[in-house]
Design an enzyme around this catalytic site. Structure first.
Site, PDB file in Angstrom:
ATOM      1  N   ARG A  59      22.349 146.320 -23.021  1.00  0.00           N
ATOM      2  CA  ARG A  59      21.950 146.448 -21.520  1.00  0.00           C
ATOM      3  C   ARG A  59      22.969 148.158 -21.494  1.00  0.00           C
ATOM      4  O   ARG A  59      22.806 148.638 -21.258  1.00  0.00           O
ATOM      5  CB  ARG A  59      22.549 145.142 -20.960  1.00  0.00           C
TER       6      ARG A  59
ATOM      7  N   LYS B  14      40.854 135.557 -28.834  1.00  0.00           N
ATOM      8  CA  LYS B  14      41.244 136.065 -30.489  1.00  0.00           C
ATOM      9  C   LYS B  14      41.630 137.680 -31.111  1.00  0.00           C
ATOM     10  O   LYS B  14      41.870 137.474 -32.189  1.00  0.00           O
ATOM     11  CB  LYS B  14      39.398 136.383 -31.076  1.00  0.00           C
TER      12      LYS B  14
ATOM     13  N   SER C 212      34.150 121.463 -26.798  1.00  0.00           N
ATOM     14  CA  SER C 212      34.461 122.031 -28.318  1.00  0.00           C
ATOM     15  C   SER C 212      33.797 121.448 -28.547  1.00  0.00           C
ATOM     16  O   SER C 212      34.397 120.386 -28.913  1.00  0.00           O
ATOM     17  CB  SER C 212      35.578 122.504 -28.762  1.00  0.00           C
TER      18      SER C 212
HETATM   19  P1  ATR Z   1      31.250 137.810 -26.641  1.00  0.00           P
HETATM   20  O1  ATR Z   1      32.788 138.454 -27.138  1.00  0.00           O
HETATM   21  O2  ATR Z   1      31.225 136.144 -26.460  1.00  0.00           O
HETATM   22  O3  ATR Z   1      30.160 138.767 -27.249  1.00  0.00           O
HETATM   23  P2  ATR Z   1      31.522 139.904 -24.275  1.00  0.00           P
HETATM   24  O4  ATR Z   1      32.054 140.494 -25.549  1.00  0.00           O
HETATM   25  O5  ATR Z   1      31.877 139.599 -22.719  1.00  0.00           O
HETATM   26  O6  ATR Z   1      31.237 138.152 -25.412  1.00  0.00           O
HETATM   27  O7  ATR Z   1      30.302 140.363 -25.028  1.00  0.00           O
HETATM   28  C1  ATR Z   1      29.494 140.097 -24.308  1.00  0.00           C
HETATM   29  C2  ATR Z   1      27.832 140.898 -24.381  1.00  0.00           C
HETATM   30  O8  ATR Z   1      26.479 140.264 -23.527  1.00  0.00           O
HETATM   31  C3  ATR Z   1      27.655 142.134 -24.275  1.00  0.00           C
HETATM   32  O9  ATR Z   1      26.627 142.647 -24.885  1.00  0.00           O
HETATM   33  C4  ATR Z   1      27.423 141.798 -23.069  1.00  0.00           C
HETATM   34  O10 ATR Z   1      26.365 142.957 -22.533  1.00  0.00           O
HETATM   35  P3  ATR Z   1      26.874 144.490 -22.057  1.00  0.00           P
HETATM   36  O11 ATR Z   1      27.632 145.257 -22.621  1.00  0.00           O
HETATM   37  O12 ATR Z   1      26.006 145.267 -21.537  1.00  0.00           O
HETATM   38  O13 ATR Z   1      27.866 143.634 -20.771  1.00  0.00           O
HETATM   39  C5  ATR Z   1      26.045 141.033 -23.185  1.00  0.00           C
HETATM   40  N1  ATR Z   1      25.190 140.319 -21.808  1.00  0.00           N
HETATM   41  C6  ATR Z   1      25.582 139.807 -21.177  1.00  0.00           C
HETATM   42  N2  ATR Z   1      25.687 139.578 -20.102  1.00  0.00           N
HETATM   43  C7  ATR Z   1      24.220 139.612 -20.282  1.00  0.00           C
HETATM   44  C8  ATR Z   1      22.681 139.965 -19.333  1.00  0.00           C
HETATM   45  N3  ATR Z   1      22.792 138.949 -18.956  1.00  0.00           N
HETATM   46  N4  ATR Z   1      21.808 140.596 -19.911  1.00  0.00           N
HETATM   47  C9  ATR Z   1      22.384 141.052 -20.624  1.00  0.00           C
HETATM   48  N5  ATR Z   1      23.034 140.970 -21.771  1.00  0.00           N
HETATM   49  C10 ATR Z   1      24.463 140.322 -21.272  1.00  0.00           C
END
Ligand code: ATR
Length: 278
Positions: A152, A65, A14
């Site tokens: 996605r 969170k 961090s």
């Molecule tokens: P955070 O709270 O940090 O935003 P999260 O709730 O796990 O983390 O969300 C991650 C985001 O990254 C989501 O929008 C995820 O898409 P999905 O909802 O389809 O899972 C997106 N994400 C993560 N890896 C991805 C990838 N390889 N390609 C496209 N989107 C991705």
């Protein structure tokens, strides 16, 4: 003497201690900011122990969170709306929860590109996780009047809009739909982890349809200039970096804890040097 810290898992990399120690120096405030790593299986026990330690305040990061909320005595409007907290302050009424992520994003963006707010630019948000929700909520409270969300998993984009949207125009999109209509937007915000080290050669979509002058933002700050931002730069977009949001959300947390008026801008250059060195 302020006792501050960060809870999360893991927290070893961090940047928050560096930021808050520098904000203490800037504001002439005495205190300590410590990293408090809590393993998921020990969360309940360790958080109850924290209550007895009388910290003045702490930040909350992944994966806690949402999980911290039942332990709090009150929430501010944004934290309540989002169901997520990144800052906790000990008050006379107990532990109060706040969320400074979205406001940190919007204000760091406004400092650099005020024109996109004057114009009420059409915005495209990429991703639908916790980070996207915070940014959507804060953008909605600004002068922005249209925010489309591409993800996605399109159903998550639909859910985000259903849960948070009020009084603005919003369409859920597939990543392919968004990719082929980039020219429609004045602001594009990448909120996923795609492109984060060690995956720094990855990009969520091609930017072939991006037009010159569009503001492109990526909340990833390791590396500082992601592939997404490098490609946007080649197309003469205007760039907004993840570390600018990181610094500004920390400034708001510090302000909540100490009732001072900390400033992000004087720290920005030094913070960039620090990030380049790690
Ligand atoms: P955070 O709270 O940090 O935003 P999260 O709730 O796990 O983390 O969300 C991650 C985001 O990254 C989501 O929008 C995820 O898409 P999905 O909802 O389809 O899972 C997106 N994400 C993560 N890896 C991805 C990838 N390889 N390609 C496209 N989107 C991705």
């Amino acid at each position: 003497m302020y006792k501050l810290g960060l809870i999360g898992y893991p927290v070893g990399h961090s940047m928050s201690p560096w930021i808050h120690e520098n904000l203490m120096k800037q504001q002439g405030v005495e205190g300590k900011y410590e990293l408090i790593e809590i393993k998921p299986e020990e969360f309940d026990e360790k958080v109850k122990m924290l209550k007895t330690k009388e910290l003045d305040g702490f930040n909350v990061t992944v994966p806690y969170k949402e999980k911290i909320i039942p332990y709090l005595d009150g929430l501010d409007q944004s934290a309540r709306h989002l169901g997520a907290v990144n800052t906790v302050k000990l008050t006379n009424d107990g532990w109060m929860g706040y969320n400074t992520d979205g406001q940190g994003f919007v204000d760091s963006l406004r400092n650099r590109f005020p024109d996109i707010f004057h114009k009420g630019s059409q915005t495209l948000l990429l991703g639908s996780g916790g980070a996207a929700r915070g940014i959507y909520e804060a953008l909605m409270r600004s002068e922005i009047t249209k925010i489309d969300v591409a993800n996605r998993t399109t159903t998550r984009a639909e859910e985000l809009i259903q849960d948070i949207s009020a009084g603005i125009s919003s369409q859920p999109l597939t990543l392919n739909q968004a990719e082929s209509t980039l020219e429609n937007y004045g602001l594009i915000v990448q909120t996923t982890t795609v492109g984060m080290s060690p995956g720094h050669d990855q990009m969520i979509m091609s930017l072939d349809h991006l037009t010159k002058g569009t503001v492109v933002s990526d909340i990833v700050y390791r590396p500082m200039k992601t592939k997404f931002l490098s490609e946007a730069d080649k197309r003469e977009a205007r760039l907004h970096f993840g570390h600018e949001m990181l610094l500004q959300q920390a400034v708001y947390a510090f302000k909540i804890w100490t009732d001072t008026e900390p400033q992000a801008v004087p720290l920005l250059k030094e913070f960039e040097q620090k990030l380049k060195g790690v």
